[in-house]
Design a protein around this motif. Structure first.
Motif, mmCIF file in Angstrom:
data_model
loop_
_atom_site.group_PDB
_atom_site.id
_atom_site.type_symbol
_atom_site.label_atom_id
_atom_site.label_comp_id
_atom_site.label_asym_id
_atom_site.label_seq_id
_atom_site.Cartn_x
_atom_site.Cartn_y
_atom_site.Cartn_z
ATOM 1 N N ILE A 133 0.826 -1.209 0.000
ATOM 2 C CA ILE A 133 0.000 0.000 0.000
ATOM 3 C C ILE A 133 0.858 1.257 0.000
ATOM 4 N N GLU A 134 1.996 1.239 0.673
ATOM 5 C CA GLU A 134 2.859 2.417 0.697
ATOM 6 C C GLU A 134 3.496 2.677 -0.664
ATOM 7 N N GLU A 135 3.848 1.620 -1.381
ATOM 8 C CA GLU A 135 4.429 1.818 -2.714
ATOM 9 C C GLU A 135 3.380 2.281 -3.721
ATOM 10 N N VAL A 136 2.186 1.721 -3.631
ATOM 11 C CA VAL A 136 1.115 2.186 -4.507
ATOM 12 C C VAL A 136 0.848 3.671 -4.270
ATOM 13 N N LEU A 137 0.803 4.066 -3.004
ATOM 14 C CA LEU A 137 0.512 5.454 -2.658
ATOM 15 C C LEU A 137 1.676 6.380 -2.996
ATOM 16 N N MET A 138 2.878 6.029 -2.524
ATOM 17 C CA MET A 138 4.004 6.955 -2.614
ATOM 18 C C MET A 138 4.674 6.984 -3.980
ATOM 19 N N ARG A 139 4.943 5.808 -4.540
ATOM 20 C CA ARG A 139 5.597 5.783 -5.844
ATOM 21 C C ARG A 139 4.577 5.789 -6.978
ATOM 22 N N GLY A 140 3.570 4.917 -6.895
ATOM 23 C CA GLY A 140 2.608 4.838 -7.975
ATOM 24 C C GLY A 140 1.764 6.083 -8.136
ATOM 25 N N PHE A 141 1.317 6.650 -7.004
ATOM 26 C CA PHE A 141 0.434 7.823 -7.061
ATOM 27 C C PHE A 141 1.189 9.135 -6.909
ATOM 28 N N VAL A 142 1.873 9.339 -5.792
ATOM 29 C CA VAL A 142 2.513 10.633 -5.529
ATOM 30 C C VAL A 142 3.624 10.912 -6.539
ATOM 31 N N LEU A 143 4.608 10.030 -6.614
ATOM 32 C CA LEU A 143 5.724 10.255 -7.535
ATOM 33 C C LEU A 143 5.270 10.147 -8.990
ATOM 34 N N GLY A 144 4.551 9.070 -9.308
ATOM 35 C CA GLY A 144 4.114 8.877 -10.686
ATOM 36 C C GLY A 144 3.191 9.966 -11.181
ATOM 37 N N GLY A 145 2.363 10.513 -10.286
ATOM 38 C CA GLY A 145 1.427 11.557 -10.674
ATOM 39 C C GLY A 145 2.032 12.945 -10.680
ATOM 40 N N LEU A 146 2.794 13.268 -9.641
ATOM 41 C CA LEU A 146 3.319 14.624 -9.514
ATOM 42 C C LEU A 146 4.431 14.934 -10.511
ATOM 43 N N LYS A 147 5.145 13.912 -10.981
ATOM 44 C CA LYS A 147 6.247 14.196 -11.904
ATOM 45 C C LYS A 147 5.743 14.779 -13.222
ATOM 46 N N LYS A 148 4.477 14.533 -13.543
ATOM 47 C CA LYS A 148 3.917 15.082 -14.777
ATOM 48 C C LYS A 148 3.711 16.592 -14.670
ATOM 49 N N SER A 149 3.425 17.053 -13.450
ATOM 50 C CA SER A 149 3.136 18.475 -13.257
ATOM 51 C C SER A 149 4.306 19.258 -12.668
ATOM 52 N N TYR A 150 5.136 18.589 -11.860
ATOM 53 C CA TYR A 150 6.172 19.300 -11.116
ATOM 54 C C TYR A 150 7.586 18.887 -11.501
ATOM 55 N N GLY A 151 7.724 17.919 -12.379
ATOM 56 C CA GLY A 151 9.044 17.457 -12.755
ATOM 57 C C GLY A 151 9.509 16.317 -11.872
ATOM 58 N N VAL A 152 10.477 15.572 -12.360
ATOM 59 C CA VAL A 152 10.920 14.359 -11.677
ATOM 60 C C VAL A 152 11.569 14.662 -10.329
ATOM 61 N N VAL A 153 12.454 15.659 -10.274
ATOM 62 C CA VAL A 153 13.219 15.926 -9.049
ATOM 63 C C VAL A 153 12.297 16.369 -7.913
ATOM 64 N N ARG A 154 11.421 17.327 -8.187
ATOM 65 C CA ARG A 154 10.499 17.800 -7.147
ATOM 66 C C ARG A 154 9.565 16.686 -6.698
ATOM 67 N N ALA A 155 9.045 15.934 -7.639
ATOM 68 C CA ALA A 155 8.140 14.836 -7.295
ATOM 69 C C ALA A 155 8.854 13.780 -6.465
ATOM 70 N N LEU A 156 10.109 13.528 -6.787
ATOM 71 C CA LEU A 156 10.896 12.546 -6.046
ATOM 72 C C LEU A 156 11.028 12.943 -4.586
ATOM 73 N N PHE A 157 11.397 14.182 -4.332
ATOM 74 C CA PHE A 157 11.608 14.614 -2.953
ATOM 75 C C PHE A 157 10.290 14.800 -2.199
ATOM 76 N N ILE A 158 9.242 15.211 -2.885
ATOM 77 C CA ILE A 158 7.929 15.305 -2.228
ATOM 78 C C ILE A 158 7.466 13.924 -1.774
ATOM 79 N N SER A 159 7.607 12.941 -2.654
ATOM 80 C CA SER A 159 7.186 11.585 -2.298
ATOM 81 C C SER A 159 8.032 11.026 -1.156
ATOM 82 N N ALA A 160 9.332 11.328 -1.144
ATOM 83 C CA ALA A 160 10.208 10.850 -0.073
ATOM 84 C C ALA A 160 9.859 11.509 1.261
ATOM 85 N N ILE A 161 9.513 12.792 1.216
ATOM 86 C CA ILE A 161 9.127 13.507 2.442
ATOM 87 C C ILE A 161 7.823 12.945 3.011
#
Length: 218
Positions: A133-161
């Motif tokens: 569930i954490e990978e679906v939420l954090m990588r699949g949704f947060v990182l996978g979704g936010l990188k389209k709007s905010y770029g890979v680097v920002r999405a990476l650190f947001i998901s890690a935080i």
């Protein structure tokens, strides 16, 4: 399917946190009192139902590729990440964090004692349900979704935080941030959610075995 924003990510992470509080409350306030001999098994069933429901609801709102891009190379990288996490975090960084944040270490040890009391259900929760569930939420949704709007680097650190915040105490939070960055890089490299789940499950399993091994009757 719509593209998530940071505000959407915060809401879903908060919702998952609320679900964790909900099933923890039920376990402590209801199951342990009403069914003391079966409480841990009832709790694990409730957790599974909550996790499946949460993932289905999340996937119905956003595009998440649950079973895509599984390759031998990706699986190999995932296994390497599991071992790396154990060596870097459990053997190197965690002892340093534990010496600094004494109260967090005490809270963590109490959690370890709960694992010892119910090893099978703890294994299922820690090494299977939570990583999925954490990978679906954090990588699949947060990182996978936010990188389209905010770029890979920002999405990476947001998901890690966000991933770090979910781990409650400072010892686990600092380690989880490092873990979140590496898992995010693995996701970016492989574009595979299953590979991130394998890495997360593998690391938790290695840590779980090292925790439980001294308490096994031999």
């Amino acid at each position: 399917m719509k593209t998530p924003k940071i505000s959407n990510a915060m809401i879903w992470v908060a919702a998952y946190f609320g679900i964790m509080l909900f099933y923890t409350f039920l376990n402590v306030a209801v199951w342990r009192k009403a069914f003391p001999h079966y409480s841990e098994w009832i709790n694990i069933v409730v957790i599974m139902i909550c996790a499946i429901g949460f993932i289905c609801l999340l996937k119905s709102r956003y595009e998440i590729n649950l079973l895509s891009n599984v390759t031998l190379t990706g699986v190999f990288l995932a296994i390497c990440c599991s071992v790396l996490f154990f060596l870097l975090l459990d053997q190197c960084l965690d002892p340093i964090f534990e010496s600094v944040f004494l109260q967090s270490e005490q809270d963590y040890q109490e959690t370890v004692q709960s694992f010892i009391k119910s090893p099978v259900t703890s294994l299922i929760q820690v090494c299977l349900i939570a990583p999925i569930i954490e990978e679906v939420l954090m990588r699949g949704f947060v990182l996978g979704g936010l990188k389209k709007s905010y770029g890979v680097v920002r999405a990476l650190f947001i998901s890690a935080i966000f991933f770090a915040i979910l781990h409650f105490n400072m010892v686990q939070t600092l380690s989880a941030f490092v873990c979140g960055v590496v898992l995010g890089l693995l996701y970016i490299k492989t574009n595979s959610l299953p590979c991130c789940i394998i890495a997360h499950c593998g690391y938790n399993l290695i840590s779980y075995i090292t925790i439980m091994y001294p308490h096994i009757d031999r």
